[in-house]
Design a protein around this motif. Structure first.
Motif, mmCIF file in Angstrom:
data_model
loop_
_atom_site.group_PDB
_atom_site.id
_atom_site.type_symbol
_atom_site.label_atom_id
_atom_site.label_comp_id
_atom_site.label_asym_id
_atom_site.label_seq_id
_atom_site.Cartn_x
_atom_site.Cartn_y
_atom_site.Cartn_z
ATOM 1 N N LEU A 181 0.845 -1.186 0.000
ATOM 2 C CA LEU A 181 0.000 0.000 0.000
ATOM 3 C C LEU A 181 0.881 1.237 0.000
ATOM 4 C CD1 LEU A 181 -2.821 -0.907 2.563
ATOM 5 C CD2 LEU A 181 -2.722 -1.348 0.100
ATOM 6 N N ARG A 182 0.420 2.274 -0.686
ATOM 7 C CA ARG A 182 1.163 3.540 -0.768
ATOM 8 C C ARG A 182 0.225 4.700 -0.478
ATOM 9 N NH1 ARG A 182 5.681 6.047 -2.988
ATOM 10 N NH2 ARG A 182 5.282 8.136 -3.862
ATOM 11 N N ASN A 183 0.733 5.648 0.325
ATOM 12 C CA ASN A 183 0.009 6.868 0.646
ATOM 13 C C ASN A 183 1.020 7.958 0.952
ATOM 14 O OD1 ASN A 183 -2.022 8.689 1.166
ATOM 15 N ND2 ASN A 183 -3.146 7.338 2.572
ATOM 16 N N VAL A 184 0.547 9.173 1.044
ATOM 17 C CA VAL A 184 1.404 10.327 1.331
ATOM 18 C C VAL A 184 1.077 10.828 2.730
ATOM 19 C CG1 VAL A 184 2.037 12.659 0.641
ATOM 20 C CG2 VAL A 184 1.572 10.927 -1.097
ATOM 21 N N VAL A 185 2.083 10.898 3.595
ATOM 22 C CA VAL A 185 1.926 11.368 4.975
ATOM 23 C C VAL A 185 2.924 12.498 5.188
ATOM 24 C CG1 VAL A 185 1.984 10.738 7.413
ATOM 25 C CG2 VAL A 185 1.209 9.066 5.707
ATOM 26 N N ASP A 186 2.411 13.668 5.505
ATOM 27 C CA ASP A 186 3.252 14.847 5.749
ATOM 28 C C ASP A 186 4.164 15.146 4.556
ATOM 29 O OD1 ASP A 186 2.102 15.137 8.228
ATOM 30 O OD2 ASP A 186 3.668 13.985 9.259
ATOM 31 N N GLY A 187 3.596 15.044 3.357
ATOM 32 C CA GLY A 187 4.343 15.360 2.157
ATOM 33 C C GLY A 187 5.401 14.359 1.768
ATOM 34 N N MET A 188 5.333 13.154 2.322
ATOM 35 C CA MET A 188 6.327 12.115 2.010
ATOM 36 C C MET A 188 5.596 10.824 1.653
ATOM 37 S SD MET A 188 9.446 10.678 4.346
ATOM 38 C CE MET A 188 10.167 12.308 4.434
ATOM 39 N N GLY A 189 6.021 10.205 0.579
ATOM 40 C CA GLY A 189 5.420 8.951 0.171
ATOM 41 C C GLY A 189 5.799 7.809 1.103
ATOM 42 N N ILE A 190 4.791 7.101 1.614
ATOM 43 C CA ILE A 190 4.992 5.981 2.536
ATOM 44 C C ILE A 190 4.441 4.719 1.890
ATOM 45 C CG2 ILE A 190 4.548 5.070 4.841
ATOM 46 C CD1 ILE A 190 6.244 7.565 4.854
ATOM 47 N N GLU A 191 5.234 3.672 1.899
ATOM 48 C CA GLU A 191 4.820 2.366 1.372
ATOM 49 C C GLU A 191 4.998 1.313 2.451
ATOM 50 O OE1 GLU A 191 7.038 1.502 -2.102
ATOM 51 O OE2 GLU A 191 6.322 3.268 -3.230
ATOM 52 N N ILE A 192 3.977 0.489 2.632
ATOM 53 C CA ILE A 192 4.007 -0.594 3.615
ATOM 54 C C ILE A 192 3.628 -1.877 2.897
ATOM 55 C CG2 ILE A 192 3.087 -1.492 5.777
ATOM 56 C CD1 ILE A 192 2.553 1.306 6.684
ATOM 57 N N CYS A 193 4.457 -2.878 3.062
ATOM 58 C CA CYS A 193 4.215 -4.195 2.465
ATOM 59 C C CYS A 193 3.640 -5.118 3.537
ATOM 60 C CB CYS A 193 5.506 -4.771 1.891
ATOM 61 S SG CYS A 193 5.305 -6.377 1.092
ATOM 62 N N TYR A 194 2.486 -5.704 3.278
ATOM 63 C CA TYR A 194 1.805 -6.601 4.215
ATOM 64 C C TYR A 194 1.781 -8.010 3.633
ATOM 65 C CZ TYR A 194 -0.080 -2.368 6.426
ATOM 66 O OH TYR A 194 -0.225 -1.145 7.043
ATOM 67 N N ASP A 195 2.037 -8.977 4.493
ATOM 68 C CA ASP A 195 1.771 -10.375 4.125
ATOM 69 C C ASP A 195 0.273 -10.617 4.223
ATOM 70 O OD1 ASP A 195 4.410 -10.981 3.679
ATOM 71 O OD2 ASP A 195 4.793 -11.562 5.747
ATOM 72 N N LEU A 196 -0.296 -11.174 3.182
ATOM 73 C CA LEU A 196 -1.751 -11.316 3.124
ATOM 74 C C LEU A 196 -2.285 -12.189 4.255
ATOM 75 C CD1 LEU A 196 -4.271 -10.570 1.524
ATOM 76 C CD2 LEU A 196 -3.891 -12.566 0.090
ATOM 77 N N TYR A 197 -1.522 -13.185 4.663
ATOM 78 C CA TYR A 197 -1.966 -14.110 5.714
ATOM 79 C C TYR A 197 -1.152 -13.927 6.988
ATOM 80 C CZ TYR A 197 -4.669 -16.275 2.029
ATOM 81 O OH TYR A 197 -5.567 -16.503 1.020
ATOM 82 N N ASN A 198 -0.768 -12.686 7.248
ATOM 83 C CA ASN A 198 -0.050 -12.367 8.480
ATOM 84 C C ASN A 198 -1.013 -12.473 9.671
ATOM 85 O OD1 ASN A 198 1.530 -11.342 10.514
ATOM 86 N ND2 ASN A 198 2.144 -9.509 9.419
#
Length: 349
Positions: A181-198
């Motif tokens: 997932l990618r979003n912008v927080v405080d003017g900075m691009g943030i990407e978080i990778c999740y394991d689907l079955y975590n």
């Protein structure tokens, strides 16, 4: 010594079989000689090809119909060796039935690379994934969908952390499948990778179900931040479940170079044409690269497609085994969600 003993035993068995064979022949000759007593055709009745009375014992008679035998034999022949067109239609019906599963549950398919194939491991992983889906509702989503993921976090104030963003890629199969997932927080691009079955994932919600023109949106890193900005308090959009998944035709304009990757070498449909930003030597190099990599004939390269995908027959075999459980789990999860959203009205004074 052991070999000689086994050879002697085999010789003894063959000798006994040869001794018993003449007695079998004699019994068969007796049966053929006494056929007049065994098979009796009544006078005035049809010929033996139509019906026959078989007297097994003096006190028992069994009447059989050859027409019935022939019809049952023909039915069995039809079941075993049916018309090729009937087989093709049945196969097409199965393929059409399990086609949606191919896109909704792509992680249930094995890895196309034969180096990583292990049927026992794949079967056990599918059972684990079914068990995990019975605990947490994993909705249908695609690359380009807007999602919200809640994960348990010991260091967070409320022991949970929620992140909202656009799904920019999905990778791997089985228990290793993940999404980013990618979003912008405080003017900075943030990407978080999740394991689907975590097991730490508590909730997954698809806020906007849609697709993009490409299966990978990593070029959002080199695009303006407005294409990756989504509010954290975004409410889920309600759509008709029977309607097809919409495809967003948006084409993104990339920032000036340098880029994190050579996107002009990729076959991307979701970005604007960048050929006008390239120099002459870069355009010549691009044409040479497409010729060497077989970019013009990759759509008709059957062996490349076969190596990079799972055959349809194998997909049908996999999904036909787990489809009833997947459907029942999804229905039970929907019922639980309705119960949570429904609040019992209270009487007013």
């Amino acid at each position: 010594m052991i070999g000689r003993t086994m050879l002697a035993g085999y010789k003894t068995l063959v000798r006994l079989a040869l001794n018993a064979y003449p007695s079998c022949l004699q019994a068969q000759v007796r049966c053929s000689s006494s056929s007049n007593k065994l098979f009796q055709v009544q006078p005035g009745s049809p010929s033996l090809s139509t019906s026959a009375k078989v007297s097994l014992e003096p006190s028992e008679e069994v009447t059989t119909s050859n027409s019935q035998l022939e019809s049952s034999h023909n039915n069995s022949d039809v079941k075993e060796s049916s018309n090729p067109r009937t087989r093709q239609t049945a196969q097409r019906e199965l393929e059409d039935t399990f086609t949606p599963f191919r896109y909704v549950y792509p992680e249930f398919l094995p890895d196309p690379n034969l180096k990583f194939r292990n049927r026992i491991k794949e079967k056990l992983e599918r059972l684990d994934m079914l068990h995990r889906r019975s605990q947490v509702d994993i909705p249908e989503f695609y690359v380009g969908s807007i999602m919200s993921v809640t994960v348990s976090d010991v260091n967070a104030p409320g022991k949970t952390t929620t992140f909202v963003g656009i799904c920019m890629q999905r990778e791997f199969t089985g228990l290793k499948s993940n999404f980013t997932l990618r979003n912008v927080v405080d003017g900075m691009g943030i990407e978080i990778c999740y394991d689907l079955y975590n097991p730490t994932i508590q909730n997954i919600t698809c806020l906007r179900l849609e697709k993009r023109l490409d299966d990978n949106l990593r070029y959002l890193r080199d695009a303006p931040l407005e294409y990756s900005t989504f509010p954290f308090d975004m409410t889920p959009e309600v759509k008709n479940p029977d309607a097809p998944v919409p495809i967003n035709p948006l084409k993104i304009k990339l920032n000036p170079r340098p880029w994190t990757a050579k996107w002009h070498l990729w076959d991307l449909k979701g970005i604007e044409d960048v050929s006008h930003t390239l120099e002459d030597w870069q355009l010549r190099k691009l044409k040479t690269w497409k010729f060497l990599t077989g970019d013009e004939v990759k759509n008709v390269d059957l062996m490349k497609t076969y190596r990079s995908t799972i055959p349809v027959e194998e997909q049908v075999e996999i999904y036909s085994e787990f489809a009833p459980q997947l459907v029942s789990i999804s229905q039970s999860m929907k019922k639980q969600k309705r119960k949570r959203t429904f609040s019992k009205p209270t009487k007013s004074a």
